[in-house]
Design an enzyme around this catalytic site. Structure first.
Site, PDB file in Angstrom:
ATOM      1  N   GLN A 133       0.947  -1.226  -0.094  1.00  0.00           N
ATOM      2  CA  GLN A 133      -0.101   0.033   0.111  1.00  0.00           C
ATOM      3  C   GLN A 133       0.770   1.269   0.119  1.00  0.00           C
ATOM      4  O   GLN A 133       1.895   1.249   0.740  1.00  0.00           O
ATOM      5  CB  GLN A 133      -0.830  -0.125   1.285  1.00  0.00           C
ATOM      6  CG  GLN A 133      -1.721   1.254   1.229  1.00  0.00           C
ATOM      7  CD  GLN A 133      -2.780   1.170   2.593  1.00  0.00           C
ATOM      8  OE1 GLN A 133      -2.452   1.449   3.738  1.00  0.00           O
ATOM      9  NE2 GLN A 133      -3.908   0.815   2.162  1.00  0.00           N
ATOM     10  N   LEU A 162       4.850   9.962   7.232  1.00  0.00           N
ATOM     11  CA  LEU A 162       3.461  10.254   7.042  1.00  0.00           C
ATOM     12  C   LEU A 162       2.778  11.417   7.420  1.00  0.00           C
ATOM     13  O   LEU A 162       3.163  11.871   8.491  1.00  0.00           O
ATOM     14  CB  LEU A 162       2.789   8.806   7.924  1.00  0.00           C
ATOM     15  CG  LEU A 162       1.499   8.878   7.577  1.00  0.00           C
ATOM     16  CD1 LEU A 162       1.449   7.991   6.301  1.00  0.00           C
ATOM     17  CD2 LEU A 162       0.673   7.862   8.385  1.00  0.00           C
ATOM     18  N   GLU A 184      -3.895  10.342   7.666  1.00  0.00           N
ATOM     19  CA  GLU A 184      -5.132  10.482   7.040  1.00  0.00           C
ATOM     20  C   GLU A 184      -6.286  11.376   7.963  1.00  0.00           C
ATOM     21  O   GLU A 184      -7.287  11.759   7.377  1.00  0.00           O
ATOM     22  CB  GLU A 184      -5.854   8.904   6.841  1.00  0.00           C
ATOM     23  CG  GLU A 184      -6.920   8.801   6.037  1.00  0.00           C
ATOM     24  CD  GLU A 184      -7.239   7.493   5.533  1.00  0.00           C
ATOM     25  OE1 GLU A 184      -6.324   6.867   4.998  1.00  0.00           O
ATOM     26  OE2 GLU A 184      -8.145   7.102   5.590  1.00  0.00           O
ATOM     27  N   ARG A 211      -7.537   4.782  -0.411  1.00  0.00           N
ATOM     28  CA  ARG A 211      -6.223   4.927  -0.269  1.00  0.00           C
ATOM     29  C   ARG A 211      -5.444   4.795  -1.683  1.00  0.00           C
ATOM     30  O   ARG A 211      -4.805   5.672  -2.101  1.00  0.00           O
ATOM     31  CB  ARG A 211      -5.320   4.267   0.680  1.00  0.00           C
ATOM     32  CG  ARG A 211      -5.701   4.965   2.130  1.00  0.00           C
ATOM     33  CD  ARG A 211      -4.605   4.188   3.155  1.00  0.00           C
ATOM     34  NE  ARG A 211      -4.914   4.914   4.169  1.00  0.00           N
ATOM     35  CZ  ARG A 211      -4.375   4.390   5.621  1.00  0.00           C
ATOM     36  NH1 ARG A 211      -3.314   3.333   5.569  1.00  0.00           N
ATOM     37  NH2 ARG A 211      -4.474   5.053   6.596  1.00  0.00           N
ATOM     38  N   HIS A 246       3.619   2.204   2.338  1.00  0.00           N
ATOM     39  CA  HIS A 246       3.161   2.411   4.017  1.00  0.00           C
ATOM     40  C   HIS A 246       2.902   0.973   4.452  1.00  0.00           C
ATOM     41  O   HIS A 246       3.222   0.759   5.676  1.00  0.00           O
ATOM     42  CB  HIS A 246       1.945   3.122   3.703  1.00  0.00           C
ATOM     43  CG  HIS A 246       1.149   3.426   5.157  1.00  0.00           C
ATOM     44  ND1 HIS A 246       1.962   4.138   5.994  1.00  0.00           N
ATOM     45  CD2 HIS A 246       0.061   3.318   5.721  1.00  0.00           C
ATOM     46  CE1 HIS A 246       1.162   4.500   7.051  1.00  0.00           C
ATOM     47  NE2 HIS A 246      -0.099   3.974   6.818  1.00  0.00           N
ATOM     48  N   ARG A 284      -5.711  -1.546   2.346  1.00  0.00           N
ATOM     49  CA  ARG A 284      -6.162  -1.664   3.806  1.00  0.00           C
ATOM     50  C   ARG A 284      -6.770  -0.457   4.238  1.00  0.00           C
ATOM     51  O   ARG A 284      -6.264   0.743   3.741  1.00  0.00           O
ATOM     52  CB  ARG A 284      -4.861  -1.759   4.810  1.00  0.00           C
ATOM     53  CG  ARG A 284      -5.440  -1.415   6.182  1.00  0.00           C
ATOM     54  CD  ARG A 284      -3.974  -1.858   7.124  1.00  0.00           C
ATOM     55  NE  ARG A 284      -2.985  -0.927   6.930  1.00  0.00           N
ATOM     56  CZ  ARG A 284      -3.130   0.555   7.330  1.00  0.00           C
ATOM     57  NH1 ARG A 284      -4.195   0.826   8.272  1.00  0.00           N
ATOM     58  NH2 ARG A 284      -1.912   1.031   7.587  1.00  0.00           N
TER      59      ARG A 284
END
Ligand code: FAD
Length: 568
Positions: free
Chosen positions: A234, A250, A253, A284, A349, A385
């Protein structure tokens, strides 16, 4: 060589390993947890936005069925549906366990656990502690483990699993190096749990910490376990792009969950052209590809990103809901995100694939005595995911793995013997580069990261993947040199990890080549559509005589109908 015995050996002290340890201990097993990292410092500590549980506090019509469907639709039906069902049914109780252990989740106006929206989800079900949820989760678990007197051993690198000398199929523990002294240790255990996390570090741009080198996948594979869905890596849509030292870090989100806008260089909320219904809260994979496309088509920022703007939400909300992001941008980029937009781009990720396990017990489908949970295990997330589902997975399957491993171990007499010839061969493998002439392992790690980013990144095709495999074979054959001794030698650890990363990369490239369609995070420009016509399968990896074999097993459909067209 020191030999240590226990009922249940847990490799990895992140959310999954720690939860497994508590459960196995509470069922009467003598548990030892070993990890490369210090107690409480595993990757889990970095988790930001939250943990999914269909509590129905914010949206009363939420249910485990709805959580299950969101998980399977996001996973484009490649999920192990039994695992997705267990996750959705049990995550509420696991969140309450965390509260019972002492975790302090943020609250809503009525004093109940607060829940925020997250990408790709039909309901607001992500429970959180600001944007430091992983920190709260891991500290709570470490405290609960300490309280129980569980034996944690940090800064040990496990290099191989051990087989029962009388029954080669059964796993009876592991072999490890103590980093500071360089000495070797044998752990003998009736049951061994792999909770070693993912392998984001095979990519040069990643949100993952240095320890995420796929050691568990490589060790399981070399020992005879099967891996599934390894092409499914991902790419999170948003990470920092400058300064260089923060690249890939990161941007949670939760920024979009709290109402942040994605804008291109023309100040356009471009998600309306990709997914007008879900906009910034699209799945995503779609959001990452949309950002990638904007940048490729010349609508990115001069630094090669897009803007993520939450300034319209006002300083108070920003400070209350995403304080870590405020600090992160202040500290690394000298930017105040309450008044300026962030510049972001995708980052590697999460590994959806991993060790193939029996959903109910987390036991390896191939090796008795071996269990896997958390990001080390494959199946739950399918091809993509949902944000918030990884922390839920650590708690739900960590508990189940601990339970099953303890039940397997207690009452069995712990193994007393190991195969000394095998261990000697392992030592020869590890010591091979010490004092040799050749390339520095850290330089090869960097080269590998670039290779994987360029050849098995957000957009793949046959030409890129074949070229990637060719580059990988060349890299894998390069002789490494490690200067110095075994004692506290980071170069040596780099070498050991590099061997694992090369093997895991081969799995990713080869499975990506096999999957001639686009599904979830795996996007092929030469096969841009999802293709259900030839039957839905998991690609599997096994190692026979050191040669990687790719096979396939059908996806078992227990609840959700894969003919639904979402994800096309
Ligand atoms: P980890 O936490 O990765 O732990 C692995 C353990 O194994 C470590 O202790 C490591 O030292 C040990 N280990 C590995 N190899 C060896 C070896 N050879 N020998 C000994 N020990 C070894 N998910 C969510 O659900 N919500 C979020 O908000 C969220 N935010 C995230 C933010 C960031 C920045 C990142 C990177 C991830 C985020 N995730 C989130 C994903 C989630 O954090 C991880 O998937 C999850 O924490 C993995 O937990 P784990 O216990 O499986 O493994």
């Amino acid at each position: 060589m020191k030999v240590v015995s226990c009922d249940v050996l847990i490799i990895g002290s992140g959310g999954a390993g720690a939860r497994a340890a508590i459960e196995a201990h509470d069922r009467g097993a003598h548990v030892i947890v070993v990890a490369k990292t210090l107690e409480g410092k595993a990757h889990t500590v970095m988790a930001e936005g939250g943990i999914n549980a269909a509590l129905g506090f914010r949206d009363p019509d939420d249910s485990w069925e709805s959580h299950f469907m969101d998980t399977v639709e996001e996973g484009v039906f490649l999920n192990d549906q039994r695992m997705a069902e267990i996750l959705a049914r049990e995550s509420p109780d696991r969140v309450f366990d965390l509260e019972r252990f002492g975790a302090m989740f943020d609250r809503d106006e009525q004093g109940r656990i607060a829940q925020r929206p997250f990408g790709g989800q039909s309901h607001r079900r992500t429970c959180y502690v600001g944007d430091t949820t992983g920190h709260e989760v891991i500290m709570t678990l470490v405290e609960a483990a300490r309280h129980r007197g569980i034996d944690y051993r940090s800064e040990l690198v496990v290099t191989t699993l051990l087989h029962d000398p009388d029954d080669a199929g059964t796993i009876i523990g592991a072999f490890a190096i103590e980093v500071h002294s360089g000495s070797y240790l044998v752990f003998l255990a009736s049951a061994t749990i792999l909770a070693t996390g993912g392998a984001g570090r095979i990519y040069t741009i990643t949100s993952n910490p240095v320890e995420a080198t796929g050691d568990g996948y490589a060790m399981a594979l070399r020992s005879g376990a099967t891996l599934v869905d390894m092409e499914q890596t991902q790419f999170h849509p948003t990470s920092m792009i400058f300064p260089e030292s923060a690249k890939g870090m990161l941007v949670t989100e939760a920024v979009r969950g709290e109402g942040g806008y994605l804008l291109n260089s023309e100040d356009e909320r471009f998600m309306k052209r990709y997914n007008p219904e879900q906009m910034e809260l699209s799945p995503r994979d779609q959001t990452a590809r949309a950002i990638y496309t904007e940048i490729q088509e010349g609508r990115g920022t001069p630094r090669g990103g897009v803007h993520l703007d939450i300034t319209h939400k006002g300083r108070d909300l920003i400070m209350a809901r995403i304080p870590r992001m405020v600090k992160q941008f202040e500290k690394f980029a000298n930017i105040d995100i309450t008044t300026f937009p962030m510049e972001v781009a995708p980052t590697a990720h999460h590994f959806m694939g991993g060790v193939r396990v029996v959903p109910e017990t987390c036991e390896s489908t191939d090796l008795p005595g071996l269990f896997a949970c958390g990001e080390a295990a494959g199946g739950t997330h399918g091809a993509n995911r949902l944000g918030g589902n990884a922390l839920a997975e650590t708690q739900v399957f960590g508990k189940r793995a601990g339970e099953a491993a303890a039940d397997y171990a207690v009452g069995r007499s712990p193994p007393v013997d190991h195969d000394a010839v095998f261990v000697q061969r392992e030592i020869e493998r590890l010591e091979q580069p010490l004092g040799a002439e050749g390339a520095a392992p850290h330089a090869l790690k960097e080269e590998l990261g670039r290779l994987m980013w360029e050849n098995a990144g957000i957009v793949r095709n046959e030409k890129l993947l074949v070229e990637g495999l060719r580059r990988l074979r060349h890299l894998g054959r390069t002789q490494c040199a490690v200067k110095g001794s075994r004692r506290y030698n980071p170069d040596w650890v780099d070498y050991i990890e590099l061997q694992n990363m090369v093997l895991v990369s081969e799995c990713v490239l080869t499975c990506a080549l096999s999957r001639k369609e686009s599904r979830g995070a795996h996007y092929r420009s030469d096969h841009p559509k999802r293709d259900d016509s030839s039957g839905l399968v998991h690609y599997t990896c096994t190692l026979q005589d050191e040669v990687l074999h790719i096979g396939s097993v059908p996806v078992e459909i227990t609840r959700a109908d894969p003919t639904m067209r979402k994800g096309d």
